[in-house]
Write a protein that holds these residues in place. Structure first.
Motif, PDB file in Angstrom:
ATOM      1  N   ILE A 100       0.837  -1.206   0.000  1.00  0.00           N
ATOM      2  CA  ILE A 100       0.000   0.000   0.000  1.00  0.00           C
ATOM      3  C   ILE A 100       0.867   1.249   0.000  1.00  0.00           C
ATOM      4  CG2 ILE A 100      -1.541   1.362   1.479  1.00  0.00           C
ATOM      5  CD1 ILE A 100      -2.837  -1.389   2.252  1.00  0.00           C
ATOM      6  N   ARG A 101       1.895   1.263   0.831  1.00  0.00           N
ATOM      7  CA  ARG A 101       2.771   2.434   0.884  1.00  0.00           C
ATOM      8  C   ARG A 101       3.556   2.593  -0.420  1.00  0.00           C
ATOM      9  NH1 ARG A 101       2.774   0.774   6.482  1.00  0.00           N
ATOM     10  NH2 ARG A 101       4.443  -0.741   6.116  1.00  0.00           N
ATOM     11  N   ALA A 102       3.925   1.478  -1.031  1.00  0.00           N
ATOM     12  CA  ALA A 102       4.629   1.550  -2.314  1.00  0.00           C
ATOM     13  C   ALA A 102       3.708   2.092  -3.404  1.00  0.00           C
ATOM     14  CB  ALA A 102       5.158   0.169  -2.698  1.00  0.00           C
ATOM     15  N   ILE A 103       2.455   1.669  -3.407  1.00  0.00           N
ATOM     16  CA  ILE A 103       1.505   2.190  -4.391  1.00  0.00           C
ATOM     17  C   ILE A 103       1.285   3.681  -4.156  1.00  0.00           C
ATOM     18  CG2 ILE A 103      -0.886   2.080  -5.185  1.00  0.00           C
ATOM     19  CD1 ILE A 103      -0.820  -0.943  -4.430  1.00  0.00           C
ATOM     20  N   ARG A 104       1.126   4.071  -2.895  1.00  0.00           N
ATOM     21  CA  ARG A 104       0.991   5.492  -2.571  1.00  0.00           C
ATOM     22  C   ARG A 104       2.172   6.299  -3.105  1.00  0.00           C
ATOM     23  NH1 ARG A 104       2.204   7.432   2.750  1.00  0.00           N
ATOM     24  NH2 ARG A 104       4.069   6.150   2.387  1.00  0.00           N
ATOM     25  N   ASP A 105       3.375   5.779  -2.877  1.00  0.00           N
ATOM     26  CA  ASP A 105       4.581   6.492  -3.305  1.00  0.00           C
ATOM     27  C   ASP A 105       4.723   6.527  -4.822  1.00  0.00           C
ATOM     28  OD1 ASP A 105       5.144   6.824  -0.627  1.00  0.00           O
ATOM     29  OD2 ASP A 105       6.650   5.226  -0.545  1.00  0.00           O
ATOM     30  N   SER A 106       4.134   5.538  -5.506  1.00  0.00           N
ATOM     31  CA  SER A 106       4.226   5.484  -6.973  1.00  0.00           C
ATOM     32  C   SER A 106       3.316   6.491  -7.665  1.00  0.00           C
ATOM     33  CB  SER A 106       3.881   4.078  -7.467  1.00  0.00           C
ATOM     34  OG  SER A 106       2.474   3.858  -7.453  1.00  0.00           O
TER      35      SER A 106
ATOM     36  N   ARG B  43       0.218   5.911  -8.328  1.00  0.00           N
ATOM     37  CA  ARG B  43      -0.872   5.212  -9.006  1.00  0.00           C
ATOM     38  C   ARG B  43      -2.154   5.308  -8.173  1.00  0.00           C
ATOM     39  NH1 ARG B  43       3.749   2.858 -10.632  1.00  0.00           N
ATOM     40  NH2 ARG B  43       3.824   1.906 -12.718  1.00  0.00           N
ATOM     41  N   PRO B  44      -3.314   5.385  -8.838  1.00  0.00           N
ATOM     42  CA  PRO B  44      -4.564   5.465  -8.076  1.00  0.00           C
ATOM     43  C   PRO B  44      -4.866   4.167  -7.349  1.00  0.00           C
ATOM     44  CG  PRO B  44      -5.023   5.245 -10.418  1.00  0.00           C
ATOM     45  CD  PRO B  44      -3.544   5.456 -10.295  1.00  0.00           C
ATOM     46  N   MET B  45      -5.456   4.295  -6.164  1.00  0.00           N
ATOM     47  CA  MET B  45      -5.792   3.132  -5.342  1.00  0.00           C
ATOM     48  C   MET B  45      -7.154   3.378  -4.686  1.00  0.00           C
ATOM     49  SD  MET B  45      -3.497   1.284  -2.353  1.00  0.00           S
ATOM     50  CE  MET B  45      -2.885   2.867  -1.743  1.00  0.00           C
ATOM     51  N   VAL B  46      -7.996   2.347  -4.743  1.00  0.00           N
ATOM     52  CA  VAL B  46      -9.330   2.395  -4.143  1.00  0.00           C
ATOM     53  C   VAL B  46      -9.429   1.268  -3.131  1.00  0.00           C
ATOM     54  CG1 VAL B  46     -11.788   2.001  -4.601  1.00  0.00           C
ATOM     55  CG2 VAL B  46     -10.450   3.491  -6.124  1.00  0.00           C
ATOM     56  N   GLY B  47     -10.011   1.544  -1.970  1.00  0.00           N
ATOM     57  CA  GLY B  47     -10.189   0.526  -0.939  1.00  0.00           C
ATOM     58  C   GLY B  47     -11.649   0.403  -0.554  1.00  0.00           C
ATOM     59  N   ILE B  48     -12.110  -0.831  -0.401  1.00  0.00           N
ATOM     60  CA  ILE B  48     -13.496  -1.122  -0.063  1.00  0.00           C
ATOM     61  C   ILE B  48     -13.544  -1.875   1.269  1.00  0.00           C
ATOM     62  CG2 ILE B  48     -15.645  -2.214  -0.820  1.00  0.00           C
ATOM     63  CD1 ILE B  48     -14.636  -0.023  -2.738  1.00  0.00           C
ATOM     64  N   CYS B  49     -14.250  -1.357   2.249  1.00  0.00           N
ATOM     65  CA  CYS B  49     -14.453  -1.970   3.562  1.00  0.00           C
ATOM     66  C   CYS B  49     -13.102  -2.337   4.214  1.00  0.00           C
ATOM     67  CB  CYS B  49     -15.400  -3.173   3.480  1.00  0.00           C
ATOM     68  SG  CYS B  49     -16.063  -3.646   5.106  1.00  0.00           S
ATOM     69  N   PHE B  50     -12.709  -3.599   4.217  1.00  0.00           N
ATOM     70  CA  PHE B  50     -11.381  -3.931   4.746  1.00  0.00           C
ATOM     71  C   PHE B  50     -10.309  -3.130   4.012  1.00  0.00           C
ATOM     72  CE2 PHE B  50      -7.403  -6.250   4.503  1.00  0.00           C
ATOM     73  CZ  PHE B  50      -7.164  -6.621   5.824  1.00  0.00           C
ATOM     74  N   GLY B  51     -10.461  -2.958   2.708  1.00  0.00           N
ATOM     75  CA  GLY B  51      -9.497  -2.156   1.949  1.00  0.00           C
ATOM     76  C   GLY B  51      -9.428  -0.726   2.456  1.00  0.00           C
TER      77      GLY B  51
ATOM     78  N   TYR C  13      -7.121  10.681   0.016  1.00  0.00           N
ATOM     79  CA  TYR C  13      -5.757  11.065   0.382  1.00  0.00           C
ATOM     80  C   TYR C  13      -5.128  11.689  -0.855  1.00  0.00           C
ATOM     81  CZ  TYR C  13      -6.489   7.273   3.850  1.00  0.00           C
ATOM     82  OH  TYR C  13      -6.978   6.434   4.826  1.00  0.00           O
ATOM     83  N   ASP C  14      -4.767  12.975  -0.730  1.00  0.00           N
ATOM     84  CA  ASP C  14      -4.234  13.691  -1.892  1.00  0.00           C
ATOM     85  C   ASP C  14      -5.140  13.439  -3.100  1.00  0.00           C
ATOM     86  OD1 ASP C  14      -2.139  14.804  -0.430  1.00  0.00           O
ATOM     87  OD2 ASP C  14      -0.866  13.056  -0.747  1.00  0.00           O
ATOM     88  N   ASP C  15      -4.536  13.114  -4.233  1.00  0.00           N
ATOM     89  CA  ASP C  15      -5.316  12.924  -5.463  1.00  0.00           C
ATOM     90  C   ASP C  15      -5.249  11.479  -5.961  1.00  0.00           C
ATOM     91  OD1 ASP C  15      -6.915  13.938  -7.567  1.00  0.00           O
ATOM     92  OD2 ASP C  15      -5.150  14.053  -8.879  1.00  0.00           O
ATOM     93  N   THR C  16      -4.757  10.561  -5.114  1.00  0.00           N
ATOM     94  CA  THR C  16      -4.486   9.218  -5.631  1.00  0.00           C
ATOM     95  C   THR C  16      -5.162   8.087  -4.861  1.00  0.00           C
ATOM     96  OG1 THR C  16      -2.437   9.065  -4.332  1.00  0.00           O
ATOM     97  CG2 THR C  16      -2.259   9.900  -6.604  1.00  0.00           C
ATOM     98  N   ILE C  17      -5.765   8.361  -3.714  1.00  0.00           N
ATOM     99  CA  ILE C  17      -6.383   7.284  -2.929  1.00  0.00           C
ATOM    100  C   ILE C  17      -7.799   7.694  -2.551  1.00  0.00           C
ATOM    101  CG2 ILE C  17      -6.244   5.847  -0.856  1.00  0.00           C
ATOM    102  CD1 ILE C  17      -3.238   6.412  -0.780  1.00  0.00           C
ATOM    103  N   TRP C  18      -8.742   6.775  -2.786  1.00  0.00           N
ATOM    104  CA  TRP C  18     -10.151   6.990  -2.425  1.00  0.00           C
ATOM    105  C   TRP C  18     -10.679   5.700  -1.831  1.00  0.00           C
ATOM    106  CZ3 TRP C  18     -14.961   4.963  -3.408  1.00  0.00           C
ATOM    107  CH2 TRP C  18     -16.061   5.780  -3.135  1.00  0.00           C
ATOM    108  N   THR C  19     -11.329   5.783  -0.656  1.00  0.00           N
ATOM    109  CA  THR C  19     -11.769   4.566   0.024  1.00  0.00           C
ATOM    110  C   THR C  19     -13.176   4.745   0.586  1.00  0.00           C
ATOM    111  OG1 THR C  19     -10.905   5.109   2.244  1.00  0.00           O
ATOM    112  CG2 THR C  19      -9.368   4.102   0.667  1.00  0.00           C
ATOM    113  N   VAL C  20     -13.876   3.613   0.729  1.00  0.00           N
ATOM    114  CA  VAL C  20     -15.238   3.628   1.248  1.00  0.00           C
ATOM    115  C   VAL C  20     -15.433   2.440   2.189  1.00  0.00           C
ATOM    116  CG1 VAL C  20     -16.083   2.418  -0.824  1.00  0.00           C
ATOM    117  CG2 VAL C  20     -17.692   3.654   0.639  1.00  0.00           C
TER     118      VAL C  20
END
Length: 226
Positions: free
Chosen positions: A80-86, A88-96, A162-169
């Motif tokens: 997760i931290r590597a994707i954040r640093d890259s 790239r967009p990341m979406v998380g659902i519930c546990f995510g 989080y910033d412009d790259t992570i969105w979670t629900v």
């Protein structure tokens, strides 16, 4: 655009034949957006080589808690931290939603207020949306840079960015009413209080906003970034 699905749990065996496993629910939800998908069942120890293995990433729900001492969770947090640093967009659902918050410095706990189950109203960016919930754990302390995008009185940190790259629900836009009814039959009895299960069953015939959240997710993956 290739979306890597980080699968952190499995559907109940009795529901797989009708609905598929957790990773198959998302290609159906996001159909029509030109995405290609590849699943990495991290819950079974199957990981990508790194953040560069996909253009965007999606982390599924799970019956596990982000705080459990499972061997694959620290490795997932590193990814997760590597994707954040890259970038790239990341979406998380519930546990995510929860594991991303935990990996980035937040806190996840079993909520003292109990369970959210079934069709639930959220205030998302100033408008009301209805989504299916299935959780007791919640993000109780926000990581640095997390912004609350959606909430209700029961779950104050229900949607985060989080910033412009992570969105979670916290809720489950991939869960149909029928799937939640199946969860109530297979995983709810003896775990979720009977009164909550009955209340949820009484709400399950009303429409949801899964399609609207799917559009938001797709637009988030595809948006231009610097």
């Amino acid at each position: 655009m290739k979306i890597g699905i980080l699968q952190t749990g499995h559907s109940p065996d009795m529901l797989k034949g009708e609905f598929g496993d957790y990773d198959t629910l998302f290609p159906a939800l996001l159909d029509g957006n030109g995405f290609d998908f590849e699943t990495f069942a991290v819950v079974d120890g199957i990981f990508p080589s790194g953040a560069e293995d996909a253009d965007g990433w999606l982390i599924t729900g799970s019956r596990h808690g982000a705080y459990e001492g499972l061997p694959w969770i620290p490795q997932l947090e590193d990814l997760i931290r590597a994707i954040r640093d890259s970038g790239r967009p990341m979406v998380g659902i519930c546990f995510g939603h929860q594991i991303i918050a935990q990996a980035l410095g937040g806190k996840v706990e079993k909520f003292s207020g109990g369970w959210a189950v079934g069709r639930t109203e959220y205030d998302y960016d100033g408008k009301k949306v209805w989504l299916n919930a299935w959780h007791q754990d919640q993000v109780t302390e926000l990581p640095e840079k997390a912004r609350v995008m959606g909430q209700n009185d029961f779950c104050h940190n229900a949607m985060l960015a989080y910033d412009d790259t992570i969105w979670t629900v916290q809720a489950h836009p991939e869960f149909s009413n029928d799937f939640v009814a199946g969860l109530m039959r297979t995983r709810g009895k003896g775990v979720v209080p009977d009164t909550l299960l009955q209340d949820a069953a009484n709400r399950q015939t009303a429409p949801d906003d899964n399609a609207e959240i799917a559009r938001i997710m797709a637009d988030f993956f595809k948006k231009a970034r610097a």
